[in-house]
Enzyme design. Structure first.
Site, PDB file in Angstrom:
ATOM      1  N   CYS A 117       0.811  -1.223   0.000  1.00 34.43           N
ATOM      2  CA  CYS A 117       0.000   0.000   0.000  1.00 34.43           C
ATOM      3  C   CYS A 117       0.842   1.271   0.000  1.00 34.43           C
ATOM      4  CB  CYS A 117      -0.942   0.008   1.195  1.00 34.43           C
ATOM      5  SG  CYS A 117      -2.020  -1.446   1.283  1.00 34.43           S
ATOM      6  N   HIS A 257      -3.831   6.951   2.850  1.00 33.26           N
ATOM      7  CA  HIS A 257      -4.189   5.658   2.275  1.00 33.26           C
ATOM      8  C   HIS A 257      -5.583   5.281   2.765  1.00 33.26           C
ATOM      9  CE1 HIS A 257      -4.303   1.564   1.088  1.00 33.26           C
ATOM     10  NE2 HIS A 257      -4.111   1.075   2.310  1.00 33.26           N
ATOM     11  N   ASN A 287     -10.348  -0.364  -0.156  1.00 34.87           N
ATOM     12  CA  ASN A 287      -8.891  -0.299  -0.066  1.00 34.87           C
ATOM     13  C   ASN A 287      -8.300  -0.819  -1.370  1.00 34.87           C
ATOM     14  OD1 ASN A 287      -6.166  -0.684   0.443  1.00 34.87           O
ATOM     15  ND2 ASN A 287      -6.461  -1.639   2.445  1.00 34.87           N
TER      16      ASN A 287
END
Length: 330
Positions: A117, A257, A287
């Protein structure tokens, strides 16, 4: 505080989201969960999922071409091409090389950076380094993820979290006041067991038994990851702001994020940034691993959430464990 003078700026951005929408109501029919349970714990209402046969390089090409078109840059002008993905088309060669061929970017070098990520922010810093030292004039940074391909759709604790998508940015050397001001990155491999795929590499080759167990799919210790993510992103944000010579009160927008609304809220609180200055699109996309920040950045620019002279802070956390933050002035 003396503000850092940027040497590299983000010239343009682009994003691509698969058209197929998977809602919480759809997931109710697949696993033992509910819309209320998902929204209360994650903040997610829906996410985008690719159709069968669509790859990371398919998504990457679409977002990259949008960014290049907006910048008025041809693929032949790219000197550096960096791709972040946890879902490569193949293990060998890199997805970046696939993308290079598809774009016709025949002058650049291409490489994947595997930082989960945090990958987009890692690649921003790496691209900045190449350009700032005169090893190129133009860089293309792409984050592309087909997370649906590595999710256990029987595990309600993880399958509700992730979505597919891609975001891209074109970078060029700058001599003005706009650009990348600072970065702060860290990692801790001793905590890799908290978020990983147990099998599929040389250490644990995937066999039929492992395939049946789902060892090639994402496994996550949610509670431990939550604690680490909040602390790491808040600390990285503080260090990046300090390195940029910027106070937290000067930040116009934070683009974190998009992992989980509780993580976002806690990170903003510890970093000292009110939620009205935090951009959230988690509810619509889930996500998307490394693609989360560039997709959100592109949305913010398109919607006018970022104006001339605005200071933007981004922070990310992912498997590795990896984390980091970047400060940018537009």
């Amino acid at each position: 505080m003396t503000r850092t003078k940027p040497s590299v700026e983000i010239l343009s951005t682009g994003r691509f989201l698969p058209p197929r929408i998977l809602t919480n109501q759809d997931l109710e029919k697949m696993v033992d969960t509910s819309d209320t349970w998902i929204r209360d714990r994650t903040g997610i209402r829906e996410r985008r999922i690719v159709d069968d046969g669509v790859t990371a390089s398919d998504l990457a090409e679409a977002s990259a071409r949008k960014a290049l078109d907006r910048a008025g840059i041809s693929p032949a002008e790219i000197d550096v091409l960096l791709v972040s993905t946890a879902t490569p088309d193949r293990w060998l060669p890199s997805t970046a090389c696939h993308l290079q061929a598809r774009l016709g970017a025949n002058r650049c070098f291409a490489a994947d950076v595997h930082a989960a990520c945090s990958g987009f922010l890692y690649n921003l810093a790496l691209a900045e380094g190449f350009l700032a030292t005169g090893r190129g004039d133009t860089a293309l940074v792409v984050a592309t993820e087909v997370m649906s391909s590595i999710i256990d759709w029987d595990d309600r604790s993880t399958c509700v979290l992730f979505g597919d998508g891609s975001g891209a940015a074109v970078l060029r050397r700058s001599s003005g006041t706009r650009g990348l001001l600072s970065h702060h990155h860290r990692s801790d491999g001793s905590l890799s067991h908290l978020l990983h795929r147990p099998a599929g590499g040389v250490e644990h080759p995937l066999d039929s038994e492992g395939l049946d167990r789902g060892d090639h799919l994402v496994k996550m210790a949610g509670r431990e990851v939550f604690k680490s993510a909040v602390r790491a992103m808040a600390d990285a944000s503080t260090e990046a702001l300090k390195a940029a010579g910027v106070s937290v009160d000067e930040v116009d927008l934070m683009i974190p994020h998009q992992a989980n609304i509780r993580i976002i809220e806690a990170t903003a609180r510890y970093a000292g940034i009110p939620m009205e200055r935090v951009y959230v699109n988690l509810d619509r996309f889930g996500n998307m691993s490394s693609a989360s920040i560039p997709v959100a950045l592109d949305e913010c620019l398109e919607e006018g959430r970022i104006g001339k002279g605005d200071l933007v802070l981004s922070a990310a956390f992912g498997a590795g464990l990896t984390w980091g933050a970047s400060v940018m002035q537009f």
